[in-house]
Design a protein around this motif. Structure first.
Motif, short mmCIF file in Angstrom:
data_model
loop_
_atom_site.label_atom_id
_atom_site.label_comp_id
_atom_site.label_asym_id
_atom_site.label_seq_id
_atom_site.Cartn_x
_atom_site.Cartn_y
_atom_site.Cartn_z
N ASN A 73 0.50 24.57 -7.27
CA ASN A 73 -0.62 23.93 -6.59
C ASN A 73 -1.38 24.87 -5.65
N VAL A 74 -0.86 26.07 -5.45
CA VAL A 74 -1.43 26.98 -4.45
C VAL A 74 -2.71 27.65 -4.95
N THR A 75 -3.72 27.67 -4.10
CA THR A 75 -4.92 28.47 -4.30
C THR A 75 -5.05 29.43 -3.13
N ILE A 76 -5.11 30.73 -3.41
CA ILE A 76 -5.20 31.74 -2.36
C ILE A 76 -6.66 31.86 -1.89
N ARG A 77 -6.84 31.92 -0.58
CA ARG A 77 -8.19 32.04 -0.01
C ARG A 77 -8.80 33.39 -0.39
N ASP A 78 -10.08 33.38 -0.69
CA ASP A 78 -10.78 34.60 -1.11
C ASP A 78 -10.63 35.71 -0.08
N GLY A 79 -10.40 36.91 -0.58
CA GLY A 79 -10.36 38.10 0.27
C GLY A 79 -9.00 38.44 0.82
N PHE A 80 -7.96 37.67 0.46
CA PHE A 80 -6.64 37.94 1.03
C PHE A 80 -6.10 39.30 0.59
N ARG A 81 -6.15 39.57 -0.70
CA ARG A 81 -5.64 40.87 -1.17
C ARG A 81 -6.43 42.01 -0.52
N GLU A 82 -7.74 41.81 -0.38
CA GLU A 82 -8.58 42.84 0.24
C GLU A 82 -8.24 43.04 1.72
N LEU A 83 -7.88 41.95 2.42
CA LEU A 83 -7.47 42.09 3.82
C LEU A 83 -6.17 42.88 3.92
N LEU A 84 -5.25 42.64 3.02
CA LEU A 84 -4.00 43.41 3.03
C LEU A 84 -4.28 44.89 2.79
N GLU A 85 -5.17 45.19 1.87
CA GLU A 85 -5.51 46.59 1.60
C GLU A 85 -6.23 47.21 2.79
N TYR A 86 -7.14 46.45 3.39
CA TYR A 86 -7.85 46.93 4.59
C TYR A 86 -6.84 47.23 5.70
N SER A 87 -5.90 46.31 5.91
CA SER A 87 -4.89 46.51 6.96
C SER A 87 -4.07 47.76 6.69
N ARG A 88 -3.70 47.98 5.45
CA ARG A 88 -2.93 49.18 5.09
C ARG A 88 -3.74 50.44 5.39
N MET A 89 -5.00 50.45 4.99
CA MET A 89 -5.86 51.62 5.19
C MET A 89 -6.09 51.91 6.69
N GLU A 90 -6.15 50.84 7.49
CA GLU A 90 -6.45 50.99 8.91
C GLU A 90 -5.19 51.11 9.78
N GLY A 91 -4.01 51.05 9.15
CA GLY A 91 -2.78 51.14 9.92
C GLY A 91 -2.49 49.92 10.76
N ILE A 92 -2.99 48.76 10.31
CA ILE A 92 -2.74 47.49 11.01
C ILE A 92 -1.50 46.84 10.40
N GLU A 93 -0.51 46.56 11.23
CA GLU A 93 0.70 45.91 10.72
C GLU A 93 0.41 44.43 10.47
N PHE A 94 0.83 43.93 9.32
CA PHE A 94 0.47 42.57 8.90
C PHE A 94 1.73 41.73 8.71
N PHE A 95 1.80 40.61 9.44
CA PHE A 95 2.91 39.69 9.33
C PHE A 95 2.41 38.31 8.90
N VAL A 96 3.17 37.67 8.04
CA VAL A 96 2.93 36.27 7.72
C VAL A 96 3.86 35.45 8.62
N THR A 97 3.27 34.57 9.41
CA THR A 97 4.06 33.71 10.30
C THR A 97 3.73 32.27 9.94
#
Length: 220
Positions: A73-97
């Protein structure tokens, strides 16, 4: 020394378009679920008690149906994969809470490059006659909200003196955490709280909005 950016991102209704716990309840319709949802929203019940009681209405004999529905039933919000890639490139640590449950969160997020130790959520036990929710990340001594999955405890474990803390969320489970961080990206109910308290927040519809704003924040 500049602070390191760190993102704490909600799952249900944030990474996903829909709220998966409510979707599960609406689909399987266990008697009394709707009253429990209203009691959580009105704060008559804590999130931990309300969610625990909701899932206790579902028999473990239907485990496969419930798990398959929750994942499918899950639909992922647009841009999520791109945000993860952006965070990786910018050195931003990303947590799912997330106040969601492991049986749908881990399978859904396995499609994305997020280490499992960067995913915080509740756990489930299907051994008895009805589903039991477990709380491996319960509130610490500084929180009395009975969150179930305590986002504020996780945020506090990354001190503000060393981190620029960013929260992305939408609902009641994000209210307390929003008060602690430097910047909030908000949608739905969380917008109202940020307005009421005068918090530093930005509205977003998708994660491309978040990326654009993070880029703007860089050049200030």
């Amino acid at each position: 020394m500049s602070k390191r950016k760190i993102i704490f991102c909600d799952f249900d209704g944030t990474i996903t378009v829909n709220d998966n716990i409510v979707a599960i309840m609406k689909h399987f319709q266990p008697e009394g679920w709707d009253k429990l949802v209203q009691q959580v929203i009105s704060k008559e019940l804590s999130v931990r008690e309300g969610v625990g009681r909701m899932f206790a209405l579902l028999p473990t004999s239907r485990k496969k149906e419930i798990v398959d529905y929750a994942i499918g039933n899950v639909t992922i919000r647009d841009g999520f994969r791109e945000l993860l890639e952006y965070s990786r490139m910018e050195g931003i640590e990303f947590f799912v809470t997330s106040g969601g449950i492991d049986f749908f969160i881990y399978p859904v997020l396995s499609a994305f490059p997020i280490p499992e130790d960067h995913i915080y959520c509740n756990a489930s036990d299907f051994e008895g006659t009805h589903i039991k929710i477990l709380w491996p990340h319960a509130c610490d001594s500084e929180c009395d909200n009975d969150c179930g999955m305590c986002k504020t405890a996780i945020i506090r474990s990354y001190p503000k003196e060393m981190h620029e803390r960013i929260l992305i969320g939408d609902s009641i489970t994000d209210f307390a955490g929003a008060k602690l961080v430097d910047t909030v990206f908000a949608r739905s109910h969380l917008i109202e709280l940020c307005e009421d308290l005068g918090l530093n927040y930005y509205k977003f519809d998708n994660f491309f909005d978040v990326i654009s704003r993070l880029e703007e924040m860089k050049v200030r």
